[in-house]
Write a protein that holds these residues in place. Structure first.
Motif, short mmCIF file in Angstrom:
data_model
loop_
_atom_site.label_atom_id
_atom_site.label_comp_id
_atom_site.label_asym_id
_atom_site.label_seq_id
_atom_site.Cartn_x
_atom_site.Cartn_y
_atom_site.Cartn_z
N GLU A 49 0.80 -1.18 0.09
CA GLU A 49 -0.02 0.09 -0.11
C GLU A 49 0.91 1.46 -0.11
OE1 GLU A 49 -3.64 1.99 2.37
OE2 GLU A 49 -2.24 0.83 3.52
N HIS A 50 2.09 1.31 0.84
CA HIS A 50 2.65 2.50 1.17
C HIS A 50 4.29 2.43 0.43
CE1 HIS A 50 -0.57 4.83 2.93
NE2 HIS A 50 -0.73 3.92 3.63
N ALA A 51 4.58 1.37 -0.14
CA ALA A 51 5.89 0.99 -0.57
C ALA A 51 5.87 0.55 -1.97
CB ALA A 51 6.65 0.42 0.15
N PRO A 52 7.01 0.70 -2.78
CA PRO A 52 6.94 0.13 -3.93
C PRO A 52 7.08 -1.26 -4.51
CG PRO A 52 9.14 1.35 -3.67
CD PRO A 52 8.13 1.27 -2.19
N TRP A 53 6.36 -2.03 -3.80
CA TRP A 53 6.40 -3.36 -4.13
C TRP A 53 5.54 -3.65 -5.45
CZ3 TRP A 53 9.04 -7.06 -1.12
CH2 TRP A 53 9.73 -6.63 -0.13
N ASP A 54 5.99 -4.77 -6.05
CA ASP A 54 5.10 -5.16 -7.15
C ASP A 54 5.01 -6.72 -7.18
OD1 ASP A 54 7.49 -6.10 -8.46
OD2 ASP A 54 7.83 -4.62 -9.60
N ARG A 55 4.49 -7.20 -8.32
CA ARG A 55 4.08 -8.60 -8.09
C ARG A 55 5.34 -9.49 -8.07
NH1 ARG A 55 0.28 -12.58 -10.14
NH2 ARG A 55 0.99 -14.69 -9.30
N GLY A 56 6.45 -8.91 -8.78
CA GLY A 56 7.69 -9.91 -8.85
C GLY A 56 8.41 -9.46 -7.39
N THR A 57 8.78 -8.31 -6.92
CA THR A 57 9.31 -8.29 -5.67
C THR A 57 8.53 -8.92 -4.51
OG1 THR A 57 8.32 -5.76 -5.54
CG2 THR A 57 10.68 -6.13 -6.52
N ILE A 58 7.28 -8.95 -4.69
CA ILE A 58 6.49 -9.63 -3.50
C ILE A 58 6.48 -10.93 -3.52
CG2 ILE A 58 3.96 -10.07 -2.81
CD1 ILE A 58 3.22 -7.33 -3.56
N ASP A 59 6.80 -11.65 -4.73
CA ASP A 59 6.94 -13.07 -4.96
C ASP A 59 8.43 -13.46 -4.14
OD1 ASP A 59 6.24 -15.62 -6.39
OD2 ASP A 59 8.24 -15.36 -7.15
N ALA A 60 9.40 -12.58 -4.52
CA ALA A 60 10.65 -12.94 -3.90
C ALA A 60 10.58 -12.68 -2.38
CB ALA A 60 11.82 -11.88 -4.58
N GLY A 61 9.80 -11.40 -1.80
CA GLY A 61 9.73 -11.26 -0.39
C GLY A 61 9.19 -12.33 0.37
N LEU A 62 8.32 -13.17 -0.39
CA LEU A 62 7.53 -14.19 0.35
C LEU A 62 8.33 -15.48 0.13
CD1 LEU A 62 3.80 -13.63 -1.28
CD2 LEU A 62 4.49 -13.52 1.16
N LEU A 63 9.18 -15.64 -0.59
CA LEU A 63 10.20 -16.73 -0.68
C LEU A 63 11.22 -16.54 0.30
CD1 LEU A 63 11.22 -19.15 -1.95
CD2 LEU A 63 12.48 -17.87 -3.46
N ALA A 64 11.43 -15.19 0.92
CA ALA A 64 12.58 -15.06 1.95
C ALA A 64 11.75 -15.15 2.94
CB ALA A 64 12.84 -13.34 1.68
N ALA A 65 10.50 -14.84 3.09
CA ALA A 65 9.87 -15.16 4.43
C ALA A 65 9.90 -16.76 4.82
CB ALA A 65 8.34 -14.60 4.48
N ARG A 66 9.76 -17.44 3.80
CA ARG A 66 9.72 -18.85 3.89
C ARG A 66 10.92 -19.21 4.29
NH1 ARG A 66 5.74 -22.66 0.26
NH2 ARG A 66 3.96 -21.37 0.78
N ALA A 67 12.02 -18.76 3.69
CA ALA A 67 13.38 -19.12 3.88
C ALA A 67 13.70 -19.01 5.48
CB ALA A 67 14.59 -18.69 2.77
N SER A 68 13.50 -17.87 5.94
CA SER A 68 14.00 -17.43 6.92
C SER A 68 12.87 -17.55 8.31
CB SER A 68 14.22 -15.81 6.88
OG SER A 68 13.15 -15.26 6.82
N VAL A 76 -2.23 -5.37 1.00
CA VAL A 76 -2.13 -5.06 -0.29
C VAL A 76 -2.58 -3.72 -0.53
CG1 VAL A 76 -3.28 -7.51 -0.86
CG2 VAL A 76 -4.99 -6.11 0.07
N ALA A 77 -2.61 -3.43 -1.64
CA ALA A 77 -2.69 -1.89 -2.18
C ALA A 77 -4.29 -1.70 -2.36
CB ALA A 77 -1.93 -1.35 -3.39
N GLU A 78 -4.81 -2.65 -2.76
CA GLU A 78 -6.26 -2.74 -3.36
C GLU A 78 -6.82 -4.14 -2.95
OE1 GLU A 78 -5.70 -2.68 -7.80
OE2 GLU A 78 -6.43 -0.97 -7.00
N PRO A 79 -8.12 -4.08 -2.49
CA PRO A 79 -8.42 -5.56 -1.92
C PRO A 79 -9.47 -5.94 -3.04
CG PRO A 79 -10.06 -3.98 -1.25
CD PRO A 79 -8.80 -3.06 -1.85
N THR A 80 -8.73 -6.30 -4.41
CA THR A 80 -9.59 -7.00 -5.42
C THR A 80 -9.39 -8.39 -5.56
OG1 THR A 80 -7.82 -6.43 -6.91
CG2 THR A 80 -9.34 -4.87 -6.94
N PRO A 81 -10.22 -9.21 -5.89
CA PRO A 81 -10.07 -10.57 -5.87
C PRO A 81 -8.70 -10.90 -6.63
CG PRO A 81 -12.35 -10.33 -6.33
CD PRO A 81 -11.52 -8.77 -6.30
N SER A 82 -8.39 -10.40 -7.72
CA SER A 82 -7.15 -10.55 -8.47
C SER A 82 -6.05 -10.23 -7.67
CB SER A 82 -7.06 -9.90 -9.90
OG SER A 82 -7.14 -8.44 -9.82
N LYS A 83 -5.91 -9.38 -6.90
CA LYS A 83 -4.58 -8.87 -6.10
C LYS A 83 -4.34 -9.96 -5.01
CE LYS A 83 -2.49 -5.73 -6.31
NZ LYS A 83 -1.06 -5.37 -7.18
#
Length: 262
Positions: A49-68, A76-83
């Motif tokens: 919502e307040h930072a420059p994350w996009d689909r690709g960087t979110i994907d990498a960030g979630l992988l880092a969360a699992r790894a650590s 989420v920036a907007e609560p759409t079903p697709s997001k």
């Protein structure tokens, strides 16, 4: 098949009222998340919502969360079903959704988060489905059991409908957005009487239906105050905030080394 115990247990721990500590991550890269996870933070909130994350960087960030070994929540920036579908397929433990100001909106988000009784689009060939290793119904059951939906209560109109919002079936808990409430109500500070009264109203409503409450806190004293009111999950600072605080302290201390007393 890999089994992510952090992801599967976060919702249960959150709803059971365990004390959980997390932080926002504003920098769109995996490294802060790895550091925070390795330190032992229970969760991180990737702040789209307040930072420059996009689909690709979110994907990498979630992988880092699992790894650590930390739970990866996405604001989420907007609560759409697709997001919502995108971040859950990428392996998010759950979503933190801004400006949930009505029970109708809360219900729409529940529908996007859940398979059974909901409308979440199905694919098990994603990180969430171990890239096809999890069968159709085991994937449905595992995701419905693990995905956490936390609604941000941060609009004055939400206070008028708070009992219906927190009572929404499938809503796991709420986060009190004191910043937005402060601005919306024109209060002088986030601990002004009208803001504290709003917090008490929200927490009381959540207690009635046994839903947990999350708060942004400045320090341990702040957490103790809100814990006494009934909050159990706390977000403190952000990766940028931690960087700024530590860098400011180091700069001040090292700069003072060369200062000679008069």
């Amino acid at each position: 098949m890999a089994y992510d115990t952090t992801r599967s247990s976060f919702r249960q721990r959150f709803m059971a009222g365990e004390t959980l500590v997390g932080t926002f991550v504003k920098t769109p890269t995996s490294h802060p998340i790895e550091i925070l996870g390795n330190l032992g933070f229970d969760f991180v909130v990737i702040d789209e919502e307040h930072a420059p994350w996009d689909r690709g960087t979110i994907d990498a960030g979630l992988l880092a969360a699992r790894a650590s070994g930390t739970a990866g929540i996405v604001r989420v920036a907007e609560p759409t079903p697709s997001k919502i579908l995108a971040v859950l397929d990428d392996g998010a433990t759950g979503v933190l959704v801004p400006h949930v100001s009505s029970a109708a909106k809360a219900t729409e988000i529940v529908q996007a988060c859940r398979f059974r009784g909901g409308r979440r689009g199905f694919s098990n060939t994603t990180r969430a489905g171990d890239f096809g290793a999890v069968g159709v119904w085991p994937h449905v059951d595992a995701q419905d059991a693990a995905v956490t939906f936390v609604a941000m209560i941060e609009d004055p109109e939400a206070l008028d409908e708070i009992d219906a919002i927190v009572g929404t079936d499938g809503l796991d808990g709420v986060f009190i957005g004191r910043g937005d409430l402060t601005v919306a109500l024109g209060a002088p500070a986030m601990d002004a009487p009208e803001i504290m009264s709003a917090c008490e109203t929200i927490i009381a409503a959540a207690k009635k239906v046994n839903k947990p409450v999350a708060m942004m806190v400045a320090n341990a004293d702040d957490a103790k105050r809100f814990n006494a009111m009934g909050a159990t999950t706390f977000i403190v600072a952000s990766d940028q905030g931690f960087l700024r605080q530590a860098a400011s302290k180091a700069l001040s201390e090292i700069s003072a080394v060369g200062v000679k007393s008069a």
